[in-house]
Write a protein that holds these residues in place. Sequence first.
Motif, PDB file in Angstrom:
ATOM      1  N   LYS A 169      39.890  40.518  35.429  1.00  0.00           N
ATOM      2  CA  LYS A 169      40.153  41.591  36.385  1.00  0.00           C
ATOM      3  C   LYS A 169      39.118  42.706  36.247  1.00  0.00           C
ATOM      4  CE  LYS A 169      45.118  40.708  36.794  1.00  0.00           C
ATOM      5  NZ  LYS A 169      45.287  40.591  38.244  1.00  0.00           N
ATOM      6  N   ARG A 170      38.735  43.013  35.023  1.00  0.00           N
ATOM      7  CA  ARG A 170      37.724  44.061  34.807  1.00  0.00           C
ATOM      8  C   ARG A 170      36.394  43.660  35.457  1.00  0.00           C
ATOM      9  NH1 ARG A 170      36.647  44.513  28.787  1.00  0.00           N
ATOM     10  NH2 ARG A 170      35.664  42.516  29.278  1.00  0.00           N
ATOM     11  N   THR A 171      35.998  42.416  35.299  1.00  0.00           N
ATOM     12  CA  THR A 171      34.755  41.958  35.919  1.00  0.00           C
ATOM     13  C   THR A 171      34.850  42.018  37.437  1.00  0.00           C
ATOM     14  OG1 THR A 171      34.310  40.511  34.037  1.00  0.00           O
ATOM     15  CG2 THR A 171      33.134  40.034  36.077  1.00  0.00           C
ATOM     16  N   ARG A 218      40.564  37.447  53.169  1.00  0.00           N
ATOM     17  CA  ARG A 218      39.550  37.060  54.150  1.00  0.00           C
ATOM     18  C   ARG A 218      38.899  38.259  54.832  1.00  0.00           C
ATOM     19  NH1 ARG A 218      43.159  32.088  56.649  1.00  0.00           N
ATOM     20  NH2 ARG A 218      42.889  30.698  54.841  1.00  0.00           N
ATOM     21  N   ASN A 219      39.410  39.451  54.594  1.00  0.00           N
ATOM     22  CA  ASN A 219      38.837  40.651  55.197  1.00  0.00           C
ATOM     23  C   ASN A 219      37.760  41.302  54.343  1.00  0.00           C
ATOM     24  OD1 ASN A 219      40.583  41.391  57.732  1.00  0.00           O
ATOM     25  ND2 ASN A 219      42.019  40.685  56.180  1.00  0.00           N
ATOM     26  N   TYR A 220      37.574  40.847  53.136  1.00  0.00           N
ATOM     27  CA  TYR A 220      36.693  41.546  52.198  1.00  0.00           C
ATOM     28  C   TYR A 220      35.265  41.657  52.741  1.00  0.00           C
ATOM     29  CZ  TYR A 220      34.780  43.018  47.684  1.00  0.00           C
ATOM     30  OH  TYR A 220      34.162  43.727  46.679  1.00  0.00           O
ATOM     31  N   HIS A 265      33.243  44.753  42.420  1.00  0.00           N
ATOM     32  CA  HIS A 265      33.625  45.549  43.592  1.00  0.00           C
ATOM     33  C   HIS A 265      32.783  46.830  43.658  1.00  0.00           C
ATOM     34  CE1 HIS A 265      36.117  46.864  46.865  1.00  0.00           C
ATOM     35  NE2 HIS A 265      36.667  47.852  46.184  1.00  0.00           N
ATOM     36  N   LEU A 266      32.579  47.465  42.528  1.00  0.00           N
ATOM     37  CA  LEU A 266      31.760  48.675  42.492  1.00  0.00           C
ATOM     38  C   LEU A 266      30.299  48.362  42.812  1.00  0.00           C
ATOM     39  CD1 LEU A 266      33.254  50.411  39.327  1.00  0.00           C
ATOM     40  CD2 LEU A 266      33.642  51.024  41.715  1.00  0.00           C
ATOM     41  N   THR A 286      40.372  42.168  45.006  1.00  0.00           N
ATOM     42  CA  THR A 286      39.756  42.616  43.763  1.00  0.00           C
ATOM     43  C   THR A 286      40.628  42.304  42.553  1.00  0.00           C
ATOM     44  OG1 THR A 286      38.729  44.400  45.016  1.00  0.00           O
ATOM     45  CG2 THR A 286      38.703  44.594  42.627  1.00  0.00           C
ATOM     46  N   LEU A 287      41.938  42.441  42.672  1.00  0.00           N
ATOM     47  CA  LEU A 287      42.832  42.220  41.541  1.00  0.00           C
ATOM     48  C   LEU A 287      43.379  40.791  41.471  1.00  0.00           C
ATOM     49  CD1 LEU A 287      44.779  45.609  41.553  1.00  0.00           C
ATOM     50  CD2 LEU A 287      42.959  44.886  39.999  1.00  0.00           C
ATOM     51  N   TYR A 288      43.001  39.979  42.417  1.00  0.00           N
ATOM     52  CA  TYR A 288      43.393  38.566  42.432  1.00  0.00           C
ATOM     53  C   TYR A 288      42.197  37.790  41.873  1.00  0.00           C
ATOM     54  CZ  TYR A 288      45.404  34.252  44.462  1.00  0.00           C
ATOM     55  OH  TYR A 288      45.948  33.002  44.665  1.00  0.00           O
ATOM     56  N   ILE A 289      42.287  37.383  40.628  1.00  0.00           N
ATOM     57  CA  ILE A 289      41.128  36.932  39.865  1.00  0.00           C
ATOM     58  C   ILE A 289      40.334  35.853  40.587  1.00  0.00           C
ATOM     59  CG2 ILE A 289      40.419  35.759  37.753  1.00  0.00           C
ATOM     60  CD1 ILE A 289      42.832  37.177  36.384  1.00  0.00           C
ATOM     61  N   VAL A 290      40.999  34.841  41.091  1.00  0.00           N
ATOM     62  CA  VAL A 290      40.291  33.717  41.681  1.00  0.00           C
ATOM     63  C   VAL A 290      39.520  34.130  42.935  1.00  0.00           C
ATOM     64  CG1 VAL A 290      42.118  32.900  43.225  1.00  0.00           C
ATOM     65  CG2 VAL A 290      40.538  31.250  42.170  1.00  0.00           C
TER      66      VAL A 290
END
Length: 670
Positions: free
Chosen positions: A90-92, A368-370, A97-98, A143-147
């Motif tokens: 999650k940190r990665t 799918r919106n990312y 994301h940043l 972002t928080l959904y690892i896969v």
Amino acid sequence: MHHRAIIVFLLLLLSMGLVWFGYSPGLHGGFLFDDFANLPTLGTLGPVDNWPAFWRYITSGTADPTGRPLTLLTFLLDAHDWPADPYPFKRTNLILHLLNGALLYALLARLGHLLGYDNRQGQTAALLGTALWLLHPLLASTTLYIVQREAMLPATCTLAGLLLWLHGRQLLAKSKTAAGLAWSMLGLGGFTVLGVLSKANGAMLPMLAVLIEAIVLTRQQPLRQADAQWAHRLTLFIFSIVPSVAILGYVFWTGLQGVLAGGPVGIRPWSVGQRLLTEPRVLLDYLQLLWLPRPFSSGLFNDQYVASTSWLQPVTTLSAMLAVFGLIGLAWWQRRRYPAPALAILFYFAGQLLESTSIPLELYFEHRNYLPALLMFWPLGLWLADMRSLRTFKYALMLALPLGMVWMTHTRAELWGNVHSQALLWARINPDSARAQTNAAQIEMQAGQPQAAIRRLNKLLVNQPSQVQLAFNLIGARCMTGGIAATDLDAAQLAMRGTPNTGTLFANWFERTLPVAMSGGCPGLTTQGIQKLIDTGLENPKLSAAGPQQDLIYLRGKIALAQGQPDMALADFTRALDLQVRPGMALEAAATLGRAGYPSHGLRLLDHYETVSEKVMKPSFGMPWLHAWVLERQHYWPYELNHLRNQLTLDAKASSVNTSSHSLHPGVPH
């Protein structure tokens, strides 16, 4: 100029600090849903701690023809074996994301400059567009959904590729043809390849470049020199137009074939034609979530989303179709007058092309919106940065919007950090989702609340009797309350009779449940009852393919083995192997026989495999073929099979010696 650049840099850092604050509660959450289907490959063939293991792992992907190896590679930053701690993953994701935010700021600032905005307005708009995208609560479910790092990496590649291409085009405008051509090819060609190696929608980079060229660059940055024009047109044609036409052709051909075929697609309950009718409604739902953000949404579980069966069923189908095509048409019509909003709209719908049209993926997923939403808030930023009117109001919005987003994202991240609360809320938001209710029931059982799980599962099972996940988990909950009744097994049989697919669900449930049935730990649950479920599944025409049949027959063999019937188990294992000859299947079955105390039977299974090994399944095109090639080069299966054969031979000899010893000394206790 230098002073303004420092201020912008500090504000960008402040935005990223707010992002980290907003997401921080969610970093302590656990693995979810598809995480368990993808991440265990870190340990499937042993820890990834040497080069042979690395190549086996990196080629082990099965999603898309490419297997998404770049995504698999990044997971090695977080763990080399399985099970693993979710926090580093999650940190990665958050760091990525940043990074995407920094790249997005650079792209928006560049586009603003190309459209002729002054530095103050262009940089302010880029900062606001980036901050609102970074902080948007909807993106927490990516972002928080690892896969879903596999959805984030194509955005990274797209942003980097577009920036390099724009840099190359700028060099071409300055008549630096060789350098401009190299940077353009690297951006459009190289980063499209990297994007595709992360996930298939990385292939949308060329089409997004075409949109930027048509709306922004053609008029704002014309190329004067003939050689520069030739180099640019050649690059754009080969690396943007040809791939874009190929993608459009593929989507059209897939849709045409699906519509002509009619009927459900594989395990899906809807046809491709129905999916095409449904996706405009889905896209409008996405846009509503983007422009009217809220702390909570349906989350990961959207299997209850109702497909459109005609233009007027549901009634919103036709209006949604008209709205989507109207937005696309309006944006193209107004691209000269309002280039920034037009580009944002067309960028969004182009970004959704692969996942929201004819390819028979599931209907609805927020992640799918990312990538498509990258430019979504940039036009708003340009309007807010224009201080010729409503200055006080705009300043207030510049402050209120990011702060509001931070609050909503932080609230949502708190939910992602609490698996129990998350499951219950998603179940409440999605009352008709079998996945959401099953997930909540499992959480309730883990919390020692089986009665609550039973009420939850029974309620939905009445309306969805073919949902095996509901029926199997109901048995688990009943076992926790003293045992099961005949009606519970009847419900499970009914589910097995109608389910279109069990995936790994039944096998995982079987592995947990068989020992309980053997030990009598759940009154009413017997091996005979589990056997009936398997036999019912074998009679289900929807499970008649070789894969599901192999799984079920193999499980039937494990029941025979648990009942002390090795000959019957060997027969079932052999029959299962013959359905799809795979060395891994032979290895697993033989090892299972050996562990159960029947090494000679395991050797007989390996002997049978040798006789049918020429019928081994051929790997499909793409990464599966490469993975098979890697294993062949490493002599992986021969080594593993020979190692197992040697061990079984030793065990068989030891068993034979022990048997002889006992026959000579019958008084010696066993």
